[in-house]
Design a protein around this motif. Structure first.
Motif, short mmCIF file in Angstrom:
data_model
loop_
_atom_site.label_atom_id
_atom_site.label_comp_id
_atom_site.label_asym_id
_atom_site.label_seq_id
_atom_site.Cartn_x
_atom_site.Cartn_y
_atom_site.Cartn_z
N MET A 1 1.02 -1.20 -0.27
CA MET A 1 0.04 -0.35 -0.13
C MET A 1 1.11 1.01 0.07
O MET A 1 1.72 1.14 1.13
CB MET A 1 -0.66 -0.24 1.51
N SER A 2 0.61 1.82 -0.20
CA SER A 2 1.47 3.14 -1.17
C SER A 2 1.01 4.38 0.29
O SER A 2 0.57 4.40 0.89
CB SER A 2 1.17 3.86 -2.44
N LYS A 3 2.37 5.14 0.64
CA LYS A 3 1.88 6.18 1.52
C LYS A 3 0.95 7.07 1.51
O LYS A 3 0.05 7.22 1.61
CB LYS A 3 3.77 7.16 1.93
N TYR A 4 0.29 7.56 0.11
CA TYR A 4 -0.44 8.16 -0.21
C TYR A 4 -2.12 7.16 0.57
O TYR A 4 -2.44 7.97 0.66
CB TYR A 4 -0.54 8.92 -1.80
N VAL A 5 -1.78 6.35 -0.05
CA VAL A 5 -2.77 5.41 0.14
C VAL A 5 -3.77 5.31 1.67
O VAL A 5 -4.52 5.23 2.00
CB VAL A 5 -3.18 3.86 -0.46
N LYS A 6 -2.14 4.34 2.04
CA LYS A 6 -2.33 5.05 4.11
C LYS A 6 -2.63 5.92 4.47
O LYS A 6 -3.67 6.36 5.30
CB LYS A 6 -0.96 4.44 4.63
N GLU A 7 -2.43 7.54 3.83
CA GLU A 7 -2.77 8.37 4.47
C GLU A 7 -4.43 8.40 4.46
O GLU A 7 -4.88 9.11 5.35
CB GLU A 7 -1.42 9.47 3.93
#
Length: 175
Positions: free
Chosen positions: A1-7
């Motif tokens: 999971m990308s950092k943007y999606v996690k955020e």
């Protein structure tokens, strides 16, 4: 999971858990979709919310809130349950569902948080034995009305006795 999606997921969790201060955590891994849907419907009928979350994202989303201690020491996926009329009613319902091993065999209460204090599974089961808000109110009303009814009986008792004696005297004169 990308950092943007996690955020994005973290912000969504924060928004959904905003204002929640007490919750119970459960594991329900291994339940099929139909059983999970039935469980959610049963909880929803009692105004109880259930959300399955990844532990690390839940920790990130609740950081600094009163819910943060609920996710310490948990691993994998957990379901957060909150709502109901009061916390004791919530816990009673979760423990009832936990005991219903035939229907929801994979539903297990693992802990929670109440007033910022961490609860383990034994703590959750102990709270389920407490009286609910309605029971506490009825006990309080009983305690408030008890002395008044005793006083009323004490004041009315001699008057009734006197009334009975006068009535007996009055009936005795008729003969």
């Amino acid at each position: 999971m990308s950092k943007y999606v996690k955020e994005l997921v973290t912000r969504d969790l924060q928004r959904r858990l905003e204002g929640v201060s007490d919750a119970v955590t459960v594991t329900c891994t291994g339940m099929d979709a139909n059983t999970t849907n039935e469980l959610r419907g049963e909880l929803d009928s009692k105004n109880i919310q259930m959300m399955v979350v990844k532990n690390s994202l839940a920790r990130r989303a609740t950081e600094g809130s009163s819910l943060a201690p609920a996710f310490e020491g948990t691993a994998g996926q957990v379901a957060v349950i909150w709502g109901a009329e009061d916390f004791v009613s919530l816990v009673k319902e979760v423990v009832r569902l936990d005991k219903d091993s035939e229907k929801y065999e994979n539903f297990v209460a693992v802990g929670g948080v109440m007033d910022g204090e961490v609860l383990d599974d034994a703590g959750v089961k102990a709270i389920s034995k407490w009286p609910s808000r309605e029971e506490q109110i009825s006990m309080l009303v009983g305690q408030l009305l008890g002395p008044g009814s005793s006083l009323s009986a004490a004041l009315l008792g001699p008057g009734r006795m006197l009334n009975s004696q006068i009535k007996q005297k009055g009936e005795g004169d008729d003969e």
